[in-house]
Motif scaffolding. Structure first.
Motif, PDB file in Angstrom:
ATOM      1  N   VAL A 369     102.305  50.267  10.088  1.00  0.00           N
ATOM      2  CA  VAL A 369     102.545  50.735   8.770  1.00  0.00           C
ATOM      3  C   VAL A 369     101.616  51.314   8.110  1.00  0.00           C
ATOM      4  O   VAL A 369     100.361  50.700   7.792  1.00  0.00           O
ATOM      5  CB  VAL A 369     103.108  49.480   7.935  1.00  0.00           C
ATOM      6  CG1 VAL A 369     103.740  49.991   6.669  1.00  0.00           C
ATOM      7  CG2 VAL A 369     104.278  48.544   8.709  1.00  0.00           C
ATOM      8  N   LEU A 375     106.168  54.309   9.614  1.00  0.00           N
ATOM      9  CA  LEU A 375     106.074  53.336  10.571  1.00  0.00           C
ATOM     10  C   LEU A 375     105.894  54.438  11.764  1.00  0.00           C
ATOM     11  O   LEU A 375     106.433  55.145  12.361  1.00  0.00           O
ATOM     12  CB  LEU A 375     107.327  52.720  10.924  1.00  0.00           C
ATOM     13  CG  LEU A 375     107.645  51.866   9.651  1.00  0.00           C
ATOM     14  CD1 LEU A 375     109.109  51.322  10.074  1.00  0.00           C
ATOM     15  CD2 LEU A 375     106.749  50.808   9.335  1.00  0.00           C
ATOM     16  N   CYS A 443     111.032  45.873   8.581  1.00  0.00           N
ATOM     17  CA  CYS A 443     109.725  46.210   8.722  1.00  0.00           C
ATOM     18  C   CYS A 443     109.039  45.143   9.147  1.00  0.00           C
ATOM     19  O   CYS A 443     109.272  43.955   8.972  1.00  0.00           O
ATOM     20  CB  CYS A 443     109.164  46.551   7.037  1.00  0.00           C
ATOM     21  SG  CYS A 443     107.102  46.459   7.320  1.00  0.00           S
ATOM     22  N   ILE A 450     114.269  49.166   7.126  1.00  0.00           N
ATOM     23  CA  ILE A 450     113.757  50.255   7.385  1.00  0.00           C
ATOM     24  C   ILE A 450     114.664  51.401   7.275  1.00  0.00           C
ATOM     25  O   ILE A 450     115.720  51.678   7.504  1.00  0.00           O
ATOM     26  CB  ILE A 450     113.194  50.546   9.092  1.00  0.00           C
ATOM     27  CG1 ILE A 450     112.086  49.474   9.169  1.00  0.00           C
ATOM     28  CG2 ILE A 450     112.912  51.795   9.359  1.00  0.00           C
ATOM     29  CD1 ILE A 450     111.674  49.339  10.487  1.00  0.00           C
ATOM     30  N   CYS A 459     109.210  52.091   5.950  1.00  0.00           N
ATOM     31  CA  CYS A 459     109.313  50.867   5.475  1.00  0.00           C
ATOM     32  C   CYS A 459     109.766  50.841   3.916  1.00  0.00           C
ATOM     33  O   CYS A 459     109.095  51.744   3.133  1.00  0.00           O
ATOM     34  CB  CYS A 459     108.214  49.868   5.387  1.00  0.00           C
ATOM     35  SG  CYS A 459     108.097  48.473   4.570  1.00  0.00           S
TER      36      CYS A 459
END
Length: 711
Positions: A369, A375, A443, A450, A459
């Motif tokens: 993250v 992501l 997440c 997500i 996220c």
């Protein structure tokens, strides 16, 4: 011949080279003849400054002075229609092209035979010696010149009477794509040559993107939600084939030249082609063409092999990608005697480094993250040697990349590594699993849902996500944000792992006792951090906004938002239409700002900061039509002040002024602290610029409602 033995502009004849005046008469008051004379001098001076900055890394003037010279040249060319094809102002990019045309090269751009072993290089040497002996040369006179083999995009550039006229990609070696307008925008490639060039000069070089610029550009792409380039070579090649030259101008390309394809002169007897390949590099210096400094003339092939080994050891420290070295016979007459095959010269050989690809197994896939919530999936690999470096992790970029590759845990994959760029997976070579890796719906760090945006995933937890929080705290403490000294990445991680900082507002609940109990902290360092945090409880609004880490909002945009809305509440309530009224805020940035402020966790973080007494100062007199209090003023600082000079400069800039490093007729005030520089005082006297000590400067700021010294 030294690197600076010739110039575009003689300082004795051109006033805009050394300590140039920038207090120009209004353009409208000039005759056309006077404008032409000034534009000619400015073009030559700007070329000289470009060369000194981009090629020699030894600028003569600071950026602000250069900007004023450049702006004056633009104004003259625009007002009197004086633009020329080789003017430095052409570097901003022309009109977009419909397509890339094909052009024939002045001379064939051949490949180079290559090998990866010392034995292959020695065999090359034996062929050269045999060929030279057959042609009547003494092999004992043989010398080689060695240079890096660049991993970029090969290019031909043609000059006629010293003026840039054409650039083309290598293509098939006979014809290539016409990229004249794209290459014109690259600052290090001169629009006009220095010195005494031949009537026609065609040179071969390599376009590349420096590694540090590549990393910075990729970070900008990630922040905009775009896929990063895989490596600098792809970045350079993809950029140069853009149809819009303005896009090329906006990307950090550079170049090195390493060969002469054609050297033709009819009347210019002094422009004689060098008789050695080493001498060609000296000619590049004289003409202002950029080239690498890593050139060596060696006595024999063993010395050339040793050069390759040393260069390989330095490979990771270079700011450009290389994949080997090139070894050339130095004597040009000997090169002509050796000749070429249909595809490659017999007098050159590329001794390449070990390949940077390998095959291994995917052990697992993890999802990282980033600060903005993006992501990034990462393949955890069975460790494998790739080009002399053990690789155990490789990026998979985004969910769409995973789907395209069809990769999953257990598959055999190819790993590619270029320079110090993160290794990545270009293909699955043996499918050992069922289907592709299923990207999570929440997440992996905070469990928030997500959200997908095209090929990317984010996220939605905002500042409530621990990973985003850690990066957010680091960003909050940066010098161009809240400037919290003593709050670096390692300490931020330590505070989060100790459970002391689980949200951005928690920073302001810390006590010296909390910190002193942690490993590596003493009473003094703990108290210093608490004092540094307390000093940020009433920050300027623009620094507060910059510290929040709003996507697409840097220091400049934060300052524009603060000036336009005046206080935080007005900004928090602004819709996208109101945000787009701010200078430099377009639809995408407005949407990014609104999305950030609409995030529940982000709103909670801002509220938590304010509850703890962290409330940004409103901007007095701000509004849609308001001007900042120091708008239009220019300050120069000299000597020691009660605060660091860059803090003084940031203070006046935050309130609309310019801060430059040299005094000119455009300077409004010289602020002189203790032990001021004599030259700036003399320049102030010459230009009738008022000189203020720090007390008078504080009074001036107070008259504009600005506190000094800054908090």
């Amino acid at each position: 011949m030294t690197r600076s033995s010739t110039s575009h502009a003689d300082p004795a004849e051109n006033p805009y080279v050394e300590e140039p005046p920038t207090d120009f008469d209004p353009v409208a008051e000039l005759s056309r003849e006077a404008a032409e004379r000034q534009a000619t001098l400015l073009r030559a001076a700007v070329r000289e400054h470009d060369h000194r900055y981009y090629v020699e890394a030894d600028p003569l003037i600071d950026d602000a002075v250069y900007d004023r010279l450049y702006a004056r040249l633009e104004a003259l060319e625009r007002e009197f229609d004086l633009a020329t094809d080789d003017s430095p102002t052409r570097r901003v990019g022309g009109e977009p092209l419909d397509e890339l045309e094909t052009v024939e090269h002045v001379a064939p751009m051949r490949s180079i035979d290559n090998g990866k072993t010392a034995e292959a290089v020695r065999e090359f040497d034996e062929r050269v010696r045999s060929g030279l002996e057959t042609a009547g040369f003494d092999p004992d006179d043989l010398r080689y010149v060695c240079e890096p083999k660049f991993d970029g995009l090969s290019i031909e550039v043609v000059y006629e009477n010293g003026r840039y006229v054409l650039a083309a990609t290598r293509g098939d070696g006979i014809e290539g794509d016409d990229v004249t307008e794209q290459v014109r925008t690259i600052p290090s490639i001169p629009g006009r040559l220095r010195g005494d060039p031949p009537e026609t000069l065609a040179v071969r070089g390599e376009i590349y993107m420096p590694r540090d610029a590549f990393e910075a550009h990729n970070e900008e792409r990630r922040e905009r939600g775009e896929d990063p380039f895989a490596n600098p070579r792809n970045a350079a090649a993809g950029t140069l084939r853009q149809l819009d030259p303005a896009v090329v101008a906006d990307r950090p390309l550079d170049a090195f030249f390493f060969d002469v394809l054609a050297w033709e002169e009819v009347q210019n007897a002094s422009a004689t082609r060098p008789t050695t390949n080493r001498g060609q590099f000296d000619a590049f210096d004289a003409f202002g063409l950029p080239r690498t400094d890593r050139i060596e003339l060696v006595e024999d092939i063993e010395a050339a092999i040793a050069y390759r080994d040393r260069t390989g050891e330095d490979r990771e420290t270079l700011n450009y990608a290389i994949d080997g070295v090139v070894i050339k016979v130095n004597d040009r007459v000997a090169c002509e005697a050796l000749g070429s095959t249909s595809r490659a010269p017999r007098w050159a050989f590329a001794y390449k480094f070990p390949p940077r690809t390998a095959t291994t197994t995917v052990r697992g896939i993890t999802v990282q993250v980033g600060r903005t919530g993006r992501l990034t999936p990462v393949a955890e690999l069975e460790p494998v040697d790739v080009g002399g470096v053990t690789v155990s992790r490789a990026t998979l970029h985004n969910p769409a990349e995973i789907e395209g590759l069809g990769v999953n845990v257990g598959d055999r994959v190819r790993i590619y590594r270029a320079g110090d760029v993160i290794p990545y997976v270009p293909e699955v070579v043996e499918k050992r699993s069922e289907g592709s890796y299923e990207f999570p719906e929440t997440c992996p760090v905070c469990g928030a849902p997500i959200e997908r945006d095209g090929p990317l995933a984010f996220c939605s937890g905002g500042l409530g996500c621990p990973e985003q929080l850690e990066r957010a705290v680091e960003h909050w403490a940066r010098r161009d944000a809240l400037d919290v000294e003593g709050l670096g990445p390692e300490r931020v991680e330590q505070l989060r792992e100790a459970g002391l900082v689980e949200s951005l507002p928690d920073l302001y609940d810390l006590t010296a006792a909390d910190l002193a109990s942690l490993e590596g902290w003493g009473e003094t360092s703990a108290e210093n951090l608490i004092d540094a945090l307390d000093a940020t409880r009433n920050p300027p609004l623009d620094r507060f906004l910059a510290g929040l880490g709003i996507p697409d909002v840097g220091a400049t945009t934060a300052r524009a938002l603060a000036t336009h809305f005046g206080d935080l509440d007005a900004l928090l309530d602004a819709d996208e239409a109101a945000l787009r009224e701010v200078d430099d805020v377009g639809p995408e940035v407005a949407a990014s700002i609104r999305t950030f402020f609409d995030g529940e966790e982000n709103r909670a973080a801002i509220a938590g900061l304010r509850e703890r007494g962290v409330d940004p100062e409103p901007v007095e007199g701000a509004g849609e039509d308001a001007s900042p209090p120091l708008d239009g003023l220019t300050f120069v600082f000299t000597g020691s002040l009660s605060v660091a000079r860059n803090d003084a400069q940031a203070t006046v800039e935050r309130h609309g002024a310019n801060a430059t490093s040299s005094v000119s007729g455009n300077t409004d005030y010289l602020i002189a602290g203790e032990n001021p520089g004599r030259s700036k005082r003399e320049d102030a006297d010459t230009n009738d610029v008022p000189v203020l000590d720090e007390a008078a400067f504080a009074d001036l700021l107070a008259d504009h409602g600005i506190d000094w010294p800054p908090a």
